[in-house]
Scaffold this motif. Structure first.
Motif, PDB file in Angstrom:
ATOM      1  N   ALA A 186       0.827  -1.211   0.000  1.00  0.00           N
ATOM      2  CA  ALA A 186       0.000   0.000   0.000  1.00  0.00           C
ATOM      3  C   ALA A 186       0.858   1.256   0.000  1.00  0.00           C
ATOM      4  CB  ALA A 186      -0.924  -0.004   1.213  1.00  0.00           C
ATOM      5  N   HIS A 187       2.118   1.098   0.375  1.00  0.00           N
ATOM      6  CA  HIS A 187       3.024   2.253   0.465  1.00  0.00           C
ATOM      7  C   HIS A 187       4.372   1.869  -0.140  1.00  0.00           C
ATOM      8  CE1 HIS A 187       0.238   4.174   3.265  1.00  0.00           C
ATOM      9  NE2 HIS A 187       0.162   3.012   3.894  1.00  0.00           N
ATOM     10  N   PRO A 188       5.205   2.857  -0.468  1.00  0.00           N
ATOM     11  CA  PRO A 188       6.572   2.545  -0.915  1.00  0.00           C
ATOM     12  C   PRO A 188       7.334   1.845   0.210  1.00  0.00           C
ATOM     13  CG  PRO A 188       6.035   4.866  -1.292  1.00  0.00           C
ATOM     14  CD  PRO A 188       4.937   4.303  -0.452  1.00  0.00           C
ATOM     15  N   PRO A 189       8.302   1.011  -0.121  1.00  0.00           N
ATOM     16  CA  PRO A 189       9.038   0.259   0.915  1.00  0.00           C
ATOM     17  C   PRO A 189       9.592   1.143   2.030  1.00  0.00           C
ATOM     18  CG  PRO A 189       9.622  -0.548  -1.266  1.00  0.00           C
ATOM     19  CD  PRO A 189       8.735   0.637  -1.471  1.00  0.00           C
ATOM     20  N   ASP A 190      10.138   2.306   1.659  1.00  0.00           N
ATOM     21  CA  ASP A 190      10.750   3.181   2.681  1.00  0.00           C
ATOM     22  C   ASP A 190       9.757   3.588   3.772  1.00  0.00           C
ATOM     23  OD1 ASP A 190      13.067   3.032   1.346  1.00  0.00           O
ATOM     24  OD2 ASP A 190      12.967   5.038   0.454  1.00  0.00           O
ATOM     25  N   LYS A 191       8.495   3.725   3.364  1.00  0.00           N
ATOM     26  CA  LYS A 191       7.477   4.166   4.322  1.00  0.00           C
ATOM     27  C   LYS A 191       7.332   3.147   5.466  1.00  0.00           C
ATOM     28  CE  LYS A 191       3.731   6.395   5.813  1.00  0.00           C
ATOM     29  NZ  LYS A 191       3.925   7.610   6.629  1.00  0.00           N
ATOM     30  N   TYR A 192       7.390   1.856   5.109  1.00  0.00           N
ATOM     31  CA  TYR A 192       7.274   0.816   6.145  1.00  0.00           C
ATOM     32  C   TYR A 192       8.472   0.866   7.091  1.00  0.00           C
ATOM     33  CZ  TYR A 192       3.517  -1.125   3.318  1.00  0.00           C
ATOM     34  OH  TYR A 192       2.348  -1.283   2.627  1.00  0.00           O
ATOM     35  N   TRP A 193       9.638   1.130   6.509  1.00  0.00           N
ATOM     36  CA  TRP A 193      10.831   1.218   7.361  1.00  0.00           C
ATOM     37  C   TRP A 193      10.720   2.416   8.298  1.00  0.00           C
ATOM     38  CZ3 TRP A 193      14.357  -1.825   9.144  1.00  0.00           C
ATOM     39  CH2 TRP A 193      15.457  -1.270   9.814  1.00  0.00           C
TER      40      TRP A 193
ATOM     41  N   TYR B 146      15.645  -6.313   4.959  1.00  0.00           N
ATOM     42  CA  TYR B 146      14.625  -6.425   6.007  1.00  0.00           C
ATOM     43  C   TYR B 146      13.266  -6.709   5.372  1.00  0.00           C
ATOM     44  CZ  TYR B 146      18.037  -4.945   9.417  1.00  0.00           C
ATOM     45  OH  TYR B 146      19.128  -4.908  10.242  1.00  0.00           O
ATOM     46  N   TRP B 147      12.556  -7.712   5.928  1.00  0.00           N
ATOM     47  CA  TRP B 147      11.323  -8.223   5.336  1.00  0.00           C
ATOM     48  C   TRP B 147      10.222  -8.301   6.387  1.00  0.00           C
ATOM     49  CZ3 TRP B 147      12.278  -9.719   0.204  1.00  0.00           C
ATOM     50  CH2 TRP B 147      13.614  -9.992  -0.132  1.00  0.00           C
ATOM     51  N   PRO B 148       9.228  -7.430   6.387  1.00  0.00           N
ATOM     52  CA  PRO B 148       8.072  -7.672   7.259  1.00  0.00           C
ATOM     53  C   PRO B 148       7.388  -8.969   6.833  1.00  0.00           C
ATOM     54  CG  PRO B 148       8.067  -5.425   6.434  1.00  0.00           C
ATOM     55  CD  PRO B 148       9.110  -6.161   5.656  1.00  0.00           C
ATOM     56  N   GLN B 149       7.070  -9.785   7.825  1.00  0.00           N
ATOM     57  CA  GLN B 149       6.558 -11.119   7.524  1.00  0.00           C
ATOM     58  C   GLN B 149       5.282 -11.075   6.694  1.00  0.00           C
ATOM     59  OE1 GLN B 149       4.117 -12.773  10.351  1.00  0.00           O
ATOM     60  NE2 GLN B 149       4.842 -14.883  10.223  1.00  0.00           N
ATOM     61  N   ILE B 150       4.300 -10.250   7.086  1.00  0.00           N
ATOM     62  CA  ILE B 150       3.013 -10.235   6.375  1.00  0.00           C
ATOM     63  C   ILE B 150       3.185  -9.720   4.950  1.00  0.00           C
ATOM     64  CG2 ILE B 150       0.747  -9.079   6.287  1.00  0.00           C
ATOM     65  CD1 ILE B 150       0.575  -9.350   9.302  1.00  0.00           C
ATOM     66  N   LEU B 151       3.981  -8.668   4.788  1.00  0.00           N
ATOM     67  CA  LEU B 151       4.196  -8.137   3.437  1.00  0.00           C
ATOM     68  C   LEU B 151       4.940  -9.129   2.556  1.00  0.00           C
ATOM     69  CD1 LEU B 151       5.385  -4.411   3.531  1.00  0.00           C
ATOM     70  CD2 LEU B 151       3.224  -5.320   2.698  1.00  0.00           C
ATOM     71  N   ALA B 152       5.845  -9.895   3.170  1.00  0.00           N
ATOM     72  CA  ALA B 152       6.698 -10.823   2.420  1.00  0.00           C
ATOM     73  C   ALA B 152       7.460 -10.080   1.331  1.00  0.00           C
ATOM     74  CB  ALA B 152       5.882 -11.966   1.824  1.00  0.00           C
ATOM     75  N   ALA B 153       7.824  -8.837   1.637  1.00  0.00           N
ATOM     76  CA  ALA B 153       8.527  -7.995   0.661  1.00  0.00           C
ATOM     77  C   ALA B 153       9.625  -7.214   1.368  1.00  0.00           C
ATOM     78  CB  ALA B 153       7.546  -7.037   0.003  1.00  0.00           C
ATOM     79  N   GLY B 154      10.705  -6.953   0.649  1.00  0.00           N
ATOM     80  CA  GLY B 154      11.814  -6.211   1.227  1.00  0.00           C
ATOM     81  C   GLY B 154      11.453  -4.744   1.395  1.00  0.00           C
ATOM     82  N   ILE B 155      11.812  -4.163   2.547  1.00  0.00           N
ATOM     83  CA  ILE B 155      11.535  -2.736   2.752  1.00  0.00           C
ATOM     84  C   ILE B 155      12.813  -1.947   2.975  1.00  0.00           C
ATOM     85  CG2 ILE B 155       9.206  -3.097   3.644  1.00  0.00           C
ATOM     86  CD1 ILE B 155      10.432  -2.571   6.489  1.00  0.00           C
TER      87      ILE B 155
END
Lengths: 188, 341
Positions: free
Chosen positions: B33-40, B151-160
């Protein structure tokens, strides 16, 4: 002073009891002393390498080398956690010893609640620094508004250490006896 | 179809291995829902340092019979059936470790569990291992891979954050169920033993209990860490079954699915068939739609999941159970299949 010398064992006894109780509380706060959902009598030793004792599972928290379960009470055997608990408990005990000595010596009015406040404020932070698995205990019990500073909570432990040391020095300056004395004919 | 997908994955993996020494099987991130940097930027320390929660890297196994000494029938487990092998990972062990770096047949996998979001996901890991970073976003475990330090949030299963930021992990299906249900489906299952290489009180869950529900796991109790998006359609920790594709996220109300047996969903670009597995208490999702939607009574569930002639050409989509607050925090545009919305 005569009263203090007449009952030298009471402050030491109170200090020792406080030390023991605090170590138990500290181990509970950091989850090294906990309850199991099923009673058992187990001793686990030697299942992990000795160097594991130096591995940190949190800031100022270290891995255990063994486990003792008596009924539903489980104690993890982490040498460094036990040492830290004993250090904090020892310092708190020294504070209680100082306060009790001053009070039994009639010097209570010389330290208007300062000694008690110092010891209490020094003893609490380390208990709050303890963490469970992936969140500090304070968060798990629902204390609101501190999630953002979860990473800072472990630093409460050195704060405890500092407060307890400062408090003991302050008590000494108020006239509390030193913990270790040279041989004195009055006490012989 | 599944075989072709698997071959494509293997080829992609081989190409990826040439490009990256850490050889993680990767693909484009599914949905963010957001760019990877936002999650970080929104992530924060949960307290423990990197690897302060130690992953299990050399798992040891019990037989199901020995597992019965350790587990009660209604204890939660995370089940994996892969390459003809069934394995059960007890929640009461994973709550202390969160990641098991395992190998099942020819596949190196990581089975992961986040107690704060109630999510269990599995990933192919290639020659890599995953560890617990100590950071959280939306209360969810952020893993890191020990090869590239992404770094990978588990639910996203995507690198942030890191070299693979914006890329996605390859999921395998894991099942969040109870020990008795898993054992009934997989009598020959092996069970992760408590010989983890670490000493913990595995007879205590620091967050509460699933049997009966208490502490952190009570549905209307509050999440403890800040989240990026909130919604009150369900109690925060109500369990939903979620799946996401590149085109959107779907939350399935398990009570509704249980009543209906079979649900269908069309997001405009693809159709989905969602089947209730009453024996395991979970759902199975397929992309595509057979000419005739099978009746729930006609579906047989085998070790690998639902079996029915109508499912043969459909593509399995890996979903997972999650606490509602966490699903919504990551997927605020989620569709909810509850029979009412």
């Amino acid at each position: 002073m005569e009263k203090a010398e007449a009952r030298p064992r009471l402050p030491a006894l109170l200090g020792g009891l406080t030390t023991g109780l605090y170590v138990i509380l500290y181990l509970y706060a950091i989850d090294d002393l906990s309850l199991a959902d099923r009673a058992d009598f187990t001793v686990i030793l030697g299942s992990v390498p000795l160097e594991r004792a130096l591995e940190a599972r949190g800031r100022f928290l270290f891995e255990a080398l063994g486990l003792i379960q008596l009924g539903t009470v489980v104690l993890l055997l982490s040498p460094l956690n036990l040492a830290i608990g004993a250090l904090l408990g020892g310092l708190l005990g020294a504070n209680v010893h100082g306060i009790a000595s001053l009070q039994s010596g009639g010097r209570a009015c010389a330290m208007p609640r300062g000694g008690q406040a110092g010891a209490l404020s020094g003893s609490l932070p380390a208990l709050l620094a303890g963490g469970a698995c992936c969140a500090p205990t304070l968060l798990l019990i629902g204390v609101p508004g501190i999630a953002a500073v979860a990473g800072l909570l472990p630093w409460l432990l050195p704060l405890s250490l500092l407060l307890l040391i400062v408090s003991r020095f302050w008590l000494r300056r108020q006239g509390a006896p030193p913990l270790l004395r040279r041989h004195s004919p009055n006490l012989a | 179809m599944q075989l072709i997908s698997r071959m494509a994955l293997t080829l992609a993996f081989a190409g990826s291995a040439m490009a990256h020494a850490d050889s993680l099987p990767l693909h484009d991130a599914q949905l963010m829902a957001h760019p990877p940097d936002k999650y970080w930027d929104e992530s924060l320390s949960g307290g423990p340092p990197k690897d302060g929660i130690p992953s299990i890297d050399d798992p040891d196994w019990w037989t199901a019979e020995r597992g019965n000494d350790f587990l009660s029938p209604d204890d939660r487990i995370i089940g994996v059936f892969l390459n003809g092998e069934a394995r059960a990972y007890p929640q009461r062990i994973l709550v202390w470790h969160e990641i098991v770096n395992d190998t099942i047949g020819d596949d190196a996998v990581s089975v992961t569990y986040c107690p704060l979001t109630g999510t269990a996901l599995g990933f192919l890991r290639g020659a890599n291992e995953f560890g617990v970073s100590g950071r959280l976003v939306n209360s969810n475990l952020i893993m890191y891979d020990r090869g590239s330090d992404t770094y990978w949030p588990q639910i996203l299963a995507a690198g942030i954050r890191g070299p693979h930021s914006g890329e996605g992990l390859t999921q395998i299906r894991v099942v969040w169920t109870t020990w008795d249900r898993w054992q009934a489906r997989h009598p020959e299952t092996r069970v992760l033993s408590d010989n983890t290489g670490y000493v913990r009180n595995y007879r205590r869950d620091p967050y509460g209990s699933y049997t009966p529900l208490s502490g952190y796991y009570v549905p209307d109790s509050f999440p403890i860490f800040p989240v990026m998006h909130r919604d009150e359609r369900y109690p925060a920790k109500e369990e939903i079954f979620g799946f996401r594709t590149s085109s959107g996220a779907v939350a399935v109300d398990m009570d509704h699915l249980s009543e209906q047996g079979v649900l269908t969903h069309d997001d405009g670009s693809a159709s989905y068939l969602i089947l209730h597995d009453a024996e395991l208490g979970t759902a199975w999702v397929f992309r595509g739609m057979p000419d005739t939607v099978p009746d729930s009574d006609s579906i047989h569930f085998g070790p690998a999941g639902p079996e029915h002639p109508a499912l043969g050409d459909l593509e399995p989509i890996h979903g997972f159970e999650a606490m509602w607050f966490a699903w919504y925090a990551f997927y605020p545009d989620t569709v909810v299949l509850d029979g009412e919305s």
